[in-house]
Design a protein around this motif. Structure first.
Motif, mmCIF file in Angstrom:
data_model
loop_
_atom_site.group_PDB
_atom_site.id
_atom_site.type_symbol
_atom_site.label_atom_id
_atom_site.label_comp_id
_atom_site.label_asym_id
_atom_site.label_seq_id
_atom_site.Cartn_x
_atom_site.Cartn_y
_atom_site.Cartn_z
ATOM 1 N N VAL A 17 0.839 -1.199 0.000
ATOM 2 C CA VAL A 17 0.000 0.000 0.000
ATOM 3 C C VAL A 17 0.875 1.250 0.000
ATOM 4 O O VAL A 17 0.664 2.175 -0.768
ATOM 5 C CB VAL A 17 -0.965 0.013 1.203
ATOM 6 N N ASP A 60 -1.149 -4.998 2.519
ATOM 7 C CA ASP A 60 -2.533 -5.422 2.685
ATOM 8 C C ASP A 60 -2.737 -6.714 1.917
ATOM 9 O O ASP A 60 -1.845 -7.175 1.210
ATOM 10 C CB ASP A 60 -3.486 -4.323 2.194
ATOM 11 N N SER A 64 -0.602 -3.311 8.488
ATOM 12 C CA SER A 64 -1.637 -3.077 7.486
ATOM 13 C C SER A 64 -2.135 -1.655 7.676
ATOM 14 O O SER A 64 -2.005 -1.093 8.761
ATOM 15 C CB SER A 64 -2.786 -4.069 7.665
ATOM 16 N N GLN A 95 -7.637 -1.676 -3.392
ATOM 17 C CA GLN A 95 -8.231 -1.419 -2.081
ATOM 18 C C GLN A 95 -9.720 -1.122 -2.221
ATOM 19 O O GLN A 95 -10.523 -1.543 -1.387
ATOM 20 C CB GLN A 95 -7.541 -0.250 -1.403
ATOM 21 N N ILE A 134 -5.214 -9.190 6.249
ATOM 22 C CA ILE A 134 -3.794 -9.351 6.560
ATOM 23 C C ILE A 134 -3.624 -10.074 7.899
ATOM 24 O O ILE A 134 -4.417 -9.880 8.808
ATOM 25 C CB ILE A 134 -3.100 -7.969 6.565
#
Length: 156
Positions: free
Chosen positions: A24, A39, A76, A88, A44
């Motif tokens: 991320v 993630d 995360s 996401q 996670i």
């Protein structure tokens, strides 16, 4: 190659065999903290963070990439961390989100994330007008009109 680029390379190599894991964000803060946010499409696990931490920590020490003292944090993104990647958004289809808009007219919008497309998202909103019953409306919002998106948590 700077620290963040080398760390990204190390993490990508480590998680290459895990299609569900993705990076991320990676940031080296001025206070000496190296933050790695990872993630997963399936949620996670602490073991995933530990695996990345051990690998990155080992290679950073071995290669002496960071010359000063540093703290390594692998986690995360928290629920309050904004969505930034299409992946996401896809993970959060069906959830209620808050979308901060670029324009001044509709500065903030909230609704259920219905779909994610290449150019933007489809949002189901409850539109309320004074003196009238709320109506449900589907709206397409282009990614380039979004400054920030967060998942809203309901404790009902």
């Amino acid at each position: 190659m700077n620290v963040e680029q080398r760390v990204r390379q190390l993490v990508e190599e480590k998680i290459a065999d895990r299609e569900d894991l993705f990076i991320v964000d990676i940031k080296m803060h001025l206070n000496g903290t190296l933050m790695i946010l990872i993630d997963s499409d399936n949620g996670i696990a602490i073991e995933d963070c530990a695996m990345v931490s051990r690998t990155v920590g080992f290679f950073l020490e071995e290669e002496n990439v960071i010359e000063q003292a540093y703290n390594l944090e692998v986690s995360s993104p928290g629920i309050d961390y904004p969505l930034g990647m299409k992946r996401q958004y896809e993970k959060n289809i069906g959830r209620t989100i808050s979308v901060q808009m670029v324009d001044e007219v509709n500065k903030k919008r909230e609704g259920k994330l219905l779909d994610v497309q290449e150019e933007g998202i489809l949002l189901e909103e409850n539109i309320k007008e004074k003196g009238k019953k709320a109506i449900v409306q589907e709206s397409f919002i282009a990614f380039d009109h979004i400054t920030e998106t967060k998942v809203l948590i309901s404790f009902k």
